[in-house]
Design a protein around this motif. Structure first.
Motif, PDB file in Angstrom:
ATOM      1  N   GLY A  60      38.162  38.795  46.798  1.00 24.21           N
ATOM      2  CA  GLY A  60      38.870  39.964  46.305  1.00 24.21           C
ATOM      3  C   GLY A  60      37.967  41.117  45.921  1.00 24.21           C
ATOM      4  O   GLY A  60      38.442  42.182  45.505  1.00 24.21           O
ATOM      5  N   THR A  62      35.852  44.393  46.240  1.00 18.47           N
ATOM      6  CA  THR A  62      35.877  45.564  47.123  1.00 18.47           C
ATOM      7  C   THR A  62      34.678  46.480  46.905  1.00 18.47           C
ATOM      8  O   THR A  62      34.455  47.396  47.694  1.00 18.47           O
ATOM      9  N   THR A 119      43.112  43.925  50.285  1.00 16.28           N
ATOM     10  CA  THR A 119      43.674  44.064  48.939  1.00 16.28           C
ATOM     11  C   THR A 119      44.986  44.835  48.966  1.00 16.28           C
ATOM     12  O   THR A 119      45.956  44.476  48.283  1.00 16.28           O
ATOM     13  N   ASP A 122      47.746  42.683  50.053  1.00 22.27           N
ATOM     14  CA  ASP A 122      47.974  41.493  49.249  1.00 22.27           C
ATOM     15  C   ASP A 122      49.310  41.521  48.520  1.00 22.27           C
ATOM     16  O   ASP A 122      49.925  40.480  48.272  1.00 22.27           O
ATOM     17  N   ARG A 127      47.786  35.974  50.788  1.00 26.17           N
ATOM     18  CA  ARG A 127      46.373  36.073  51.125  1.00 26.17           C
ATOM     19  C   ARG A 127      45.949  34.990  52.114  1.00 26.17           C
ATOM     20  O   ARG A 127      45.124  35.214  52.985  1.00 26.17           O
TER      21      ARG A 127
END
Length: 346
Positions: A60, A62, A119, A122, A127
């Protein structure tokens, strides 16, 4: 994996590519499951890096530094368990640095954007369906049974991507590959009309000298992957998205530089978008239908040939013998090749 071609159950895009090189090679490799050659160390190393990148994306993160660090940690753990035999400790250390440099190039070029795209998806998608490695996709075709025109079998063609990310109004499937060399001229083209259309059709013309199994196979693979992505898109309730297919090479060393003084390794990546040459995005964006019937119809024809159970190279043999035989591992047991080698003139 052995393709069940004659049973009409399932095929793979790897099998399609093999068949395009030579039907007899397909028979040996995918019908009879004959394994040839030594272990593929390049594929093993790519598998390590592919898994590490997917672990990084799954975290997760970024932020580029954080994403790279997670992936590097995963790569380090997997590398410690990797048992490839190297000539020396120095070579092992160098190969690890090459993988780390490739990882850094990936994060800098597309990794951060793709992580953010995952993301964004999501909230609307699970996921687990977005990140692999080797996330399965498929396309199903209806293929007439031999000698029974009124009956047809549903044949599934299996493909994989390593993850799916969001990019604006598109769903992007990404597959890690060793290099882009097999794409040939396709990697430098963005339009179907012209060279791509001509060479694609000429490959299947027995009167032509054109033999392009690499680029042709990539177009057939694109047709399968994009259809599989559309199915995934619809299952996730994202029907308003278009779909794209990217390939990213992880073992292409053409951009690799080594500074032996500073003991540093750097590299760059070339990302190939195979979508534009296959799909008219303007038309697809308006109607959700693409206009490339040539690739789809030829895909169906190739699958029908495979399911017929005939692996005779027939009229294509001269081109196959010239281009495919020199690097084929099955020549020692190929009756077509042996017959050519021992025939007498006169």
């Amino acid at each position: 994996m052995t393709d069940a071609a004659t049973q009409g159950d399932s095929l793979t895009v790897d099998g399609l590519r093999t068949y395009l090189h030579c039907p007899r090679r397909y028979e040996f490799a995918h019908r009879h499951g004959l394994e040839m050659g030594d272990d593929d160390t390049v594929a093993d190393r790519i598998a390590l890096l592919r898994a590490a990148i997917c672990d990084g994306l799954r975290s997760g993160e970024t932020d580029p530094d954080a994403l790279e660090q997670v992936a590097r940690d995963r790569l380090a753990t997997r590398w410690d368990e990797y048992d490839e035999r190297f000539h020396s400790v120095a070579q092992r250390r160098h190969e690890r640095r090459v993988l780390e440099a490739t990882l850094a190039a990936y994060v800098a070029q597309v990794g951060t954007d793709h992580a953010a795209g995952i993301t964004r998806l999501d909230a609307a998608a699970a996921r687990g369906e977005l990140i692999g490695p080797e996330l399965p996709l498929s396309r199903t075709l209806s293929v007439p049974e031999p000698n029974a025109a009124d009956d047809a079998d549903a044949v599934t063609i299996d493909a994989t991507v390593d993850y799916v990310a969001g990019d604006g109004s598109s769903l992007v499937g990404v597959r890690f590959v060793p290099t882009l060399a097999s794409l040939g001229w396709l990697r430098y083209r963005s339009d179907w009309e012209g060279d791509v259309a001509d060479r694609f059709t000429d490959h299947f013309d027995d009167e032509s000298d054109v033999f392009e199994p690499g680029p042709v196979g990539a177009l057939l693979e694109t047709a399968v992957v994009l259809d599989g992505l559309r199915g995934l898109r619809d299952r996730l309730g994202l029907e308003d998205r278009t779909c794209r297919y990217l390939q990213i090479p992880l073992a292409d060393r053409s951009g690799l530089t080594v500074n032996w003084v500073r003991d540093a390794v750097e590299t760059s990546l070339e990302v190939a978008d195979l979508t534009e040459v296959y799909v008219d995005h303007h038309t697809f964006g308006m109607t959700h239908e693409h206009r490339n019937e040539t690739v789809d119809s030829q895909l169906a024809a190739v699958v029908a040939d495979l399911c017929s159970g005939s692996f005779d190279p027939a009229d294509s043999w001269d081109r196959i013998a010239e281009h495919a035989c020199p690097d084929c591992e099955y020549t020692v047991c190929c009756q077509d090749h042996i017959a050519t080698e021992v025939r007498f003139d006169g």
